[in-house]
Design a protein around this motif. Structure first.
Motif, PDB file in Angstrom:
ATOM      1  N   THR A 297       0.846  -1.193   0.000  1.00 30.25           N
ATOM      2  CA  THR A 297       0.000   0.000   0.000  1.00 30.25           C
ATOM      3  C   THR A 297       0.883   1.246   0.000  1.00 30.25           C
ATOM      4  N   GLU A 298       0.267   2.391  -0.211  1.00 33.15           N
ATOM      5  CA  GLU A 298       1.013   3.650  -0.201  1.00 33.15           C
ATOM      6  C   GLU A 298       1.625   3.910   1.183  1.00 33.15           C
ATOM      7  N   ALA A 299       0.880   3.563   2.228  1.00 32.16           N
ATOM      8  CA  ALA A 299       1.390   3.754   3.594  1.00 32.16           C
ATOM      9  C   ALA A 299       2.619   2.883   3.840  1.00 32.16           C
ATOM     10  N   GLN A 300       2.574   1.636   3.357  1.00 30.85           N
ATOM     11  CA  GLN A 300       3.731   0.751   3.523  1.00 30.85           C
ATOM     12  C   GLN A 300       4.937   1.284   2.766  1.00 30.85           C
TER      13      GLN A 300
ATOM     14  N   ALA B 211       5.559   4.390   2.038  1.00 34.23           N
ATOM     15  CA  ALA B 211       6.044   5.582   2.745  1.00 34.23           C
ATOM     16  C   ALA B 211       6.871   5.200   3.957  1.00 34.23           C
ATOM     17  N   ARG B 212       6.423   4.167   4.707  1.00 33.55           N
ATOM     18  CA  ARG B 212       7.190   3.708   5.873  1.00 33.55           C
ATOM     19  C   ARG B 212       8.552   3.156   5.460  1.00 33.55           C
ATOM     20  N   ARG B 213       8.573   2.399   4.366  1.00 35.96           N
ATOM     21  CA  ARG B 213       9.854   1.853   3.876  1.00 35.96           C
ATOM     22  C   ARG B 213      10.807   2.969   3.488  1.00 35.96           C
ATOM     23  N   GLU B 214      10.271   3.961   2.779  1.00 36.95           N
ATOM     24  CA  GLU B 214      11.094   5.086   2.341  1.00 36.95           C
ATOM     25  C   GLU B 214      11.663   5.841   3.541  1.00 36.95           C
ATOM     26  N   SER B 215      10.832   6.035   4.558  1.00 40.06           N
ATOM     27  CA  SER B 215      11.272   6.724   5.768  1.00 40.06           C
ATOM     28  C   SER B 215      12.352   5.933   6.489  1.00 40.06           C
TER      29      SER B 215
END
Length: 197
Positions: free
Chosen positions: A38-41, A43-47
């Motif tokens: 998902t987009e949230a996942q 974003a968390r990986r990128e962070s």
């Protein structure tokens, strides 16, 4: 007996139109299986990857291994020998501890920067890092100890570090003295001004 029949009737009235689950179906339906994150996942990986990149100043390149029975010591210019001696003998309370025993080198490399930065942000001055020592020059504990000596000197916040005494972990632990934050320096100046009147 009449009470039991009455309770049974009340129970059925409360349950109303509830139907039992079909046999073999006893869990919730999680919905369709997602093949893509998902987009949230994402974003968390990128962070998380950005966080790893921030602390990349701690190198895992070659390090000269320290002899396992030699104490470590480091101090920046201006730090008096008396401060080092007091630190070595546990004269400052351990305001926080980081335990790195039996942890992989990569994990230790990731755990150290947030620990130092957080301790500094909370105006802690003396912290204890427990890392182990090993009895062989190339044992995992001594490799970590050698890298730790290299890494600690790379932090601007670290004023000094020294091997602990036996009661605090001996050569398997290192006392670290952090410099005062600007906020702590301002508080100290203010207290001095109040004393002078």
């Amino acid at each position: 007996m009449a009470q039991s029949a009455h309770d049974d009737k009340d129970f059925r009235a409360l349950m109303g139109d509830v139907k039992p689950l079909r046999s073999g179906v006893n869990r919730a339906d999680p919905g369709p299986h997602r093949s893509r994150p998902t987009e949230a996942q994402l974003a968390r990986r990128e962070s998380a990857q950005a966080d790893l990149g921030q602390d990349s100043f701690l190198s895992d390149d070659f390090v000269e291994l320290l002899p396992p029975f030699d104490p470590v010591e480091f101090r920046r210019d201006g730090i008096q020998q008396g401060v080092i001696d007091r630190l070595r003998h546990g004269g400052y309370a351990a305001q926080s501890r980081l335990h790195l025993l039996r942890r992989p080198l990569d994990e230790c490399r990731r755990a150290l920067p947030p620990f130092i930065h957080e301790a500094y942000a909370h105006d802690l001055r003396s912290v204890l890092i427990v890392h182990g020592r090993g009895s062989e020059i190339d044992s995992p504990a001594n490799v970590l100890r050698s890298y730790l000596a290299k890494w600690l000197a790379q932090f601007d916040q670290v004023q000094a570090y020294v091997s602990a005494q036996q009661a605090d972990g001996g050569l398997g632990a290192t006392w670290v003295m952090l410099r005062k934050s600007e906020r702590a320096k301002a508080d100290n100046r203010e207290r001095q001004q109040k004393r002078r009147g």
